[in-house]
Design a protein around this motif. Structure first.
Motif, PDB file in Angstrom:
ATOM      1  N   ASP A  44       0.804  -1.222   0.000  1.00 33.42           N
ATOM      2  CA  ASP A  44       0.000   0.000   0.000  1.00 33.42           C
ATOM      3  C   ASP A  44       0.838   1.274   0.000  1.00 33.42           C
ATOM      4  N   ASP A  45       2.031   1.212   0.586  1.00 36.24           N
ATOM      5  CA  ASP A  45       2.865   2.411   0.690  1.00 36.24           C
ATOM      6  C   ASP A  45       3.970   2.445  -0.359  1.00 36.24           C
ATOM      7  N   ALA A  46       3.797   1.676  -1.426  1.00 36.72           N
ATOM      8  CA  ALA A  46       4.844   1.571  -2.445  1.00 36.72           C
ATOM      9  C   ALA A  46       5.065   2.903  -3.145  1.00 36.72           C
ATOM     10  N   SER A  47       6.310   3.124  -3.536  1.00 32.04           N
ATOM     11  CA  SER A  47       6.669   4.323  -4.287  1.00 32.04           C
ATOM     12  C   SER A  47       7.777   3.990  -5.267  1.00 32.04           C
ATOM     13  N   LEU A  48       7.703   4.584  -6.452  1.00 33.85           N
ATOM     14  CA  LEU A  48       8.771   4.433  -7.436  1.00 33.85           C
ATOM     15  C   LEU A  48       9.566   5.728  -7.571  1.00 33.85           C
ATOM     16  N   VAL A  49       9.451   6.598  -6.573  1.00 38.21           N
ATOM     17  CA  VAL A  49      10.228   7.835  -6.527  1.00 38.21           C
ATOM     18  C   VAL A  49      11.329   7.641  -5.489  1.00 38.21           C
ATOM     19  N   PHE A  50      12.580   7.791  -5.924  1.00 40.58           N
ATOM     20  CA  PHE A  50      13.695   7.500  -5.040  1.00 40.58           C
ATOM     21  C   PHE A  50      14.636   8.692  -4.962  1.00 40.58           C
ATOM     22  N   ASP A  51      15.298   8.802  -3.830  1.00 41.84           N
ATOM     23  CA  ASP A  51      16.214   9.903  -3.565  1.00 41.84           C
ATOM     24  C   ASP A  51      17.601   9.528  -4.071  1.00 41.84           C
ATOM     25  N   ASP A  52      18.099  10.262  -5.051  1.00 40.97           N
ATOM     26  CA  ASP A  52      19.416   9.955  -5.602  1.00 40.97           C
ATOM     27  C   ASP A  52      20.535  10.146  -4.583  1.00 40.97           C
ATOM     28  N   LYS A  53      20.255  10.840  -3.481  1.00 36.28           N
ATOM     29  CA  LYS A  53      21.268  10.980  -2.435  1.00 36.28           C
ATOM     30  C   LYS A  53      21.583   9.636  -1.778  1.00 36.28           C
ATOM     31  N   LEU A  54      20.669   8.691  -1.911  1.00 37.57           N
ATOM     32  CA  LEU A  54      20.880   7.354  -1.345  1.00 37.57           C
ATOM     33  C   LEU A  54      21.671   6.452  -2.284  1.00 37.57           C
ATOM     34  N   LEU A  55      21.974   6.962  -3.467  1.00 39.90           N
ATOM     35  CA  LEU A  55      22.750   6.209  -4.455  1.00 39.90           C
ATOM     36  C   LEU A  55      24.221   6.597  -4.277  1.00 39.90           C
ATOM     37  N   LEU A  56      24.974   5.743  -3.598  1.00 38.88           N
ATOM     38  CA  LEU A  56      26.338   6.090  -3.191  1.00 38.88           C
ATOM     39  C   LEU A  56      27.313   6.077  -4.358  1.00 38.88           C
ATOM     40  N   VAL A  57      27.059   5.230  -5.324  1.00 37.54           N
ATOM     41  CA  VAL A  57      27.837   5.185  -6.563  1.00 37.54           C
ATOM     42  C   VAL A  57      26.833   5.129  -7.701  1.00 37.54           C
ATOM     43  N   ASP A  58      26.994   5.998  -8.679  1.00 34.94           N
ATOM     44  CA  ASP A  58      26.053   6.019  -9.804  1.00 34.94           C
ATOM     45  C   ASP A  58      26.825   6.073 -11.120  1.00 34.94           C
ATOM     46  N   HIS A  59      27.025   4.907 -11.703  1.00 35.55           N
ATOM     47  CA  HIS A  59      27.696   4.799 -12.996  1.00 35.55           C
ATOM     48  C   HIS A  59      26.690   4.660 -14.139  1.00 35.55           C
ATOM     49  N   SER A  60      25.458   5.095 -13.919  1.00 35.49           N
ATOM     50  CA  SER A  60      24.447   4.915 -14.964  1.00 35.49           C
ATOM     51  C   SER A  60      24.792   5.710 -16.218  1.00 35.49           C
ATOM     52  N   ASP A  61      25.220   6.957 -16.067  1.00 34.10           N
ATOM     53  CA  ASP A  61      25.581   7.757 -17.241  1.00 34.10           C
ATOM     54  C   ASP A  61      26.741   7.121 -17.999  1.00 34.10           C
ATOM     55  N   LYS A  62      27.735   6.675 -17.258  1.00 34.98           N
ATOM     56  CA  LYS A  62      28.898   6.048 -17.884  1.00 34.98           C
ATOM     57  C   LYS A  62      28.502   4.768 -18.616  1.00 34.98           C
ATOM     58  N   THR A  63      27.593   4.009 -18.027  1.00 36.62           N
ATOM     59  CA  THR A  63      27.150   2.757 -18.643  1.00 36.62           C
ATOM     60  C   THR A  63      26.359   3.019 -19.918  1.00 36.62           C
ATOM     61  N   ILE A  64      25.495   4.020 -19.894  1.00 35.99           N
ATOM     62  CA  ILE A  64      24.717   4.360 -21.087  1.00 35.99           C
ATOM     63  C   ILE A  64      25.640   4.863 -22.196  1.00 35.99           C
ATOM     64  N   SER A  65      26.609   5.683 -21.839  1.00 36.09           N
ATOM     65  CA  SER A  65      27.574   6.165 -22.838  1.00 36.09           C
ATOM     66  C   SER A  65      28.360   5.007 -23.439  1.00 36.09           C
ATOM     67  N   TYR A  66      28.664   4.022 -22.617  1.00 40.22           N
ATOM     68  CA  TYR A  66      29.352   2.821 -23.110  1.00 40.22           C
ATOM     69  C   TYR A  66      28.489   2.095 -24.148  1.00 40.22           C
ATOM     70  N   LEU A  67      27.199   1.933 -23.864  1.00 43.86           N
ATOM     71  CA  LEU A  67      26.310   1.280 -24.830  1.00 43.86           C
ATOM     72  C   LEU A  67      26.236   2.068 -26.131  1.00 43.86           C
ATOM     73  N   GLU A  68      26.182   3.381 -26.028  1.00 46.12           N
ATOM     74  CA  GLU A  68      26.149   4.219 -27.232  1.00 46.12           C
ATOM     75  C   GLU A  68      27.435   4.054 -28.041  1.00 46.12           C
ATOM     76  N   LYS A  69      28.555   4.017 -27.353  1.00 46.98           N
ATOM     77  CA  LYS A  69      29.846   3.849 -28.030  1.00 46.98           C
ATOM     78  C   LYS A  69      29.926   2.495 -28.721  1.00 46.98           C
ATOM     79  N   LYS A  70      29.483   1.444 -28.040  1.00 48.26           N
ATOM     80  CA  LYS A  70      29.536   0.108 -28.641  1.00 48.26           C
ATOM     81  C   LYS A  70      28.620   0.010 -29.858  1.00 48.26           C
ATOM     82  N   ALA A  71      27.465   0.663 -29.802  1.00 48.73           N
ATOM     83  CA  ALA A  71      26.557   0.652 -30.953  1.00 48.73           C
ATOM     84  C   ALA A  71      27.216   1.303 -32.161  1.00 48.73           C
ATOM     85  N   THR A  72      27.951   2.378 -31.923  1.00 46.56           N
ATOM     86  CA  THR A  72      28.671   3.045 -33.013  1.00 46.56           C
ATOM     87  C   THR A  72      29.770   2.144 -33.564  1.00 46.56           C
TER      88      THR A  72
END
Length: 277
Positions: A44-72
């Motif tokens: 009942d109290d579920a939420s899909l909104v999360f605080d990025d301050k709780l993300l201690l390491v965030d390599h998401s941008d780097k990972t997405i850029s890697y996928l873009e580079k590999k596609a090229t």
């Protein structure tokens, strides 16, 4: 479309994938380990909104850029494969499947493989039957139209072998990832442009269940993996690597249980493989 429009579209595409990655990450909260943690993403109290301050390491941008580079490099993203090492069924697997759909529908890759256990070692462990049952349940007339459409797309990917379920007994064994059988190492090296490693136990196996100094470079700790990988992990045990020293010091003072209370998470990658580095 002018340059500004093209740039805006690229940003939107990037950010959409980033959002789905974070949903898949935080879905890892929804196992049976900590009820108070699970209830934040299901019930009942579920939420899909999360605080990025709780993300201690965030390599998401780097990972997405890697996928873009590999596609090229490969000329077409359809030649790329993304492989999960899955963790839990239920909410987590549903969000993993949502990310898989996004990767395929938006042509980030041409194939997604779900590497699952042969049988559950823990009550919530995902196995092959769970993947198919989750997809079938999404298509139920009791579900919202958007969920039914998602299930229909996923079922189509299964039929065209763009979404493949691959059980392996190795995921059931008490082995670290450097002990991975040669055949499995070779398959990941040959077929996986990126491996998504889900959950706390898989992270522990990746690090050899060793209590590294938490600011130790993850590249130093995991120099051996056969493919580029990114780990999506909600922190539920004491070991970790690659967290900046200043953040570690602050957390030790503010929350002595920060390593294992399930409040924080990491998206952490090593995108150079053992064979290419």
């Amino acid at each position: 479309m002018n340059n500004a429009q093209e740039e805006a579209a690229a940003v939107s595409r990037h950010d959409q994938l980033k959002q789905f990655m974070k949903l898949s990450l935080w879905g890892n909260k929804a196992d049976e380990c900590y009820k108070e943690v699970k209830d934040t993403v299901s019930g009942d109290d579920a939420s899909l909104v999360f605080d990025d301050k709780l993300l201690l390491v965030d390599h998401s941008d780097k990972t997405i850029s890697y996928l873009e580079k590999k596609a090229t490099e490969l000329g077409n993203a359809r030649n790329m494969g993304v492989e999960y090492i899955n963790d839990n069924s239920g909410t987590e697997l549903l969000l993993d499947l949502a990310l898989a759909d996004h990767l395929l529908a938006h042509e980030w890759c041409g194939k997604v493989t779900m590497n699952v256990k042969m049988e559950p070692m823990y009550v919530s462990d995902a196995i092959g039957a769970d993947v198919h049952e989750h997809i079938a349940e999404m298509q139920s007339k009791m579900r919202a139209p958007e969920v039914q459409a998602l299930g229909t797309r996923l079922a189509g990917y299964v039929q065209t072998e763009q979404l493949v379920v691959h059980p392996d007994i190795f995921w059931n064994r008490y082995k670290f990832y450097w002990e991975m059988p040669t055949e499995l190492q070779s398959r990941l090296a040959d077929e996986a442009t990126l491996v998504i490693i889900k959950g706390d136990l898989n992270y522990r196996r990746l690090l050899g269940d060793r209590l590294w100094a938490p600011s130790t470079s993850i590249n130093e700790v995991v120099p051996y993996f056969p493919a580029a990988y990114v780990s999506f992990r909600t922190m539920k045990s004491t070991l970790v690597a690659g967290v900046p020293a200043d953040i570690v010091q602050k957390l030790e003072q503010e929350d002595p249980k920060w390593r294992f209370n399930g409040k924080r998470a990491i998206i952490q990658s090593v995108l150079t493989t053992a064979t290419s580095s």
